[in-house]
Design an enzyme around this catalytic site. Sequence first.
Site, PDB file in Angstrom:
ATOM      1  N   LYS A   1       0.812  -1.219   0.000  1.00 14.61           N
ATOM      2  CA  LYS A   1       0.000   0.000   0.000  1.00 14.61           C
ATOM      3  C   LYS A   1       0.848   1.272   0.000  1.00 14.61           C
ATOM      4  O   LYS A   1       0.630   2.184   0.804  1.00 14.61           O
ATOM      5  CB  LYS A   1      -0.988   0.006   1.167  1.00 14.61           C
ATOM      6  CG  LYS A   1      -2.069  -1.053   1.042  1.00 14.61           C
ATOM      7  CD  LYS A   1      -3.281  -0.768   1.905  1.00 14.61           C
ATOM      8  CE  LYS A   1      -2.979  -0.797   3.375  1.00 14.61           C
ATOM      9  NZ  LYS A   1      -4.204  -0.720   4.200  1.00 14.61           N
TER      10      LYS A   1
ATOM     11  N   LYS B   1     -14.626  -0.575   3.913  1.00 13.55           N
ATOM     12  CA  LYS B   1     -13.470  -0.793   3.055  1.00 13.55           C
ATOM     13  C   LYS B   1     -12.351   0.154   3.462  1.00 13.55           C
ATOM     14  O   LYS B   1     -12.587   1.290   3.875  1.00 13.55           O
ATOM     15  CB  LYS B   1     -13.842  -0.578   1.578  1.00 13.55           C
ATOM     16  CG  LYS B   1     -14.837  -1.612   1.050  1.00 13.55           C
ATOM     17  CD  LYS B   1     -14.198  -3.000   0.993  1.00 13.55           C
ATOM     18  CE  LYS B   1     -15.188  -4.081   0.638  1.00 13.55           C
ATOM     19  NZ  LYS B   1     -16.072  -4.454   1.763  1.00 13.55           N
ATOM     20  N   ASP B   2     -11.131  -0.313   3.302  1.00 16.07           N
ATOM     21  CA  ASP B   2      -9.944   0.421   3.716  1.00 16.07           C
ATOM     22  C   ASP B   2      -9.895   1.801   3.056  1.00 16.07           C
ATOM     23  O   ASP B   2     -10.075   1.928   1.844  1.00 16.07           O
ATOM     24  CB  ASP B   2      -8.703  -0.396   3.326  1.00 16.07           C
ATOM     25  CG  ASP B   2      -7.459   0.039   4.069  1.00 16.07           C
ATOM     26  OD1 ASP B   2      -7.260   1.254   4.254  1.00 16.07           O
ATOM     27  OD2 ASP B   2      -6.673  -0.841   4.457  1.00 16.07           O
ATOM     28  N   LYS B   3      -9.630   2.815   3.854  1.00 17.56           N
ATOM     29  CA  LYS B   3      -9.482   4.171   3.329  1.00 17.56           C
ATOM     30  C   LYS B   3      -8.336   4.249   2.336  1.00 17.56           C
ATOM     31  O   LYS B   3      -8.428   4.950   1.322  1.00 17.56           O
ATOM     32  CB  LYS B   3      -9.254   5.150   4.490  1.00 17.56           C
ATOM     33  CG  LYS B   3      -9.016   6.592   4.070  1.00 17.56           C
ATOM     34  CD  LYS B   3      -8.814   7.473   5.289  1.00 17.56           C
ATOM     35  CE  LYS B   3      -8.541   8.919   4.886  1.00 17.56           C
ATOM     36  NZ  LYS B   3      -8.346   9.781   6.082  1.00 17.56           N
TER      37      LYS B   3
END
Length: 350
Positions: A20, A78-80
Amino acid sequence: MQINHWQYLSSKPESTGIFKQQPDDFVVQEILGYEPVGEGEHIYLWVRKEGLNTAYLAEQIAKFAQLPLRAVTYAGRKDKHSVSEQWFGVHKPGKAEYDWSALNVPGATVLKAIRHNKKLRTGVLKGNKFTILMRDVTPSDDLAQRIAQVSLSGAPNYYGPQRFGDSRYDPKGSNLMLAEKMINGEVIRNRNKRSMAISALRSWLFNEVLSERINAGDFAQPLEGDVMSLAGNASYFVSDDIDDTIKQRLATRDITISAPLWGKGELASTGSALAFEKSVVMNHPKITKTLASLGLEQERRPIVLYPSNLTWAWEQNNLRIAFELPAGTFATSVLREILNVESVDTGPSE
């Protein structure tokens, strides 16, 4: 309470990669499991978002539609720090429609709007598809073998580090640090933080049991009295006799071995499996007492996680890997069996 000691299915990977570094390195697409019918009092929105957390976007959708926040729902957070495509539900009876292209939220685009006759509820997802770019991967001789092994045999179904939070972004501590305060008698008055602390505590104990099962060499080996989860639903049964039928059903993934999600009441397991599970949880009496006192019921969770439709390819020194997982499971639990993940400091995910 630590989270870095849990056992790998084989050995710790040799390869390392950066996770990420930018949002589009981590792409998530929800798999709903059913098709909206095109009519009804609920509007389903298929939205692509980047750099936004789910709750914030739900608030913006409610403001745009001039509806109370309770009228907007979603199936999962959901992941930022990702590019996510997910469903939102808007309760709007009648014929009135909206021009969703006018929703002006930087980082969000409504890709589709369709009506359905049922509310979009938390937990209805079939799963999620992940497309992940691991950057600057250090190659190793066993990397391809590890990917093949995970595809064939699965990975331990650990709760990922996201569940436990990160104390770097909260001066009062991570979810797990709050959980420790809770078991030592401190009252957490913030309802949301209390809920996350309880979830972290229960997840941590599950991971402990799973890790010890791997350590004992019984990850894939069923024990007499194991509780078997049926694929695709929350049903389970106790297998007092590990016969050829049980072994065949395990091999075909029709059933999976499970471990406890702690709550009040007795463990569902019997015999050797019961003795093993008790031998682990008896080392954490404060945790079991706290979880039972909260009124949570004993539940079960599969110990193995099978990624489906797994593909991978090199892009120079980066590794792109894609797979699908059932809802409620963690992509990081698959990745940790393949390579050591170095996360970029991006701040809290929600």
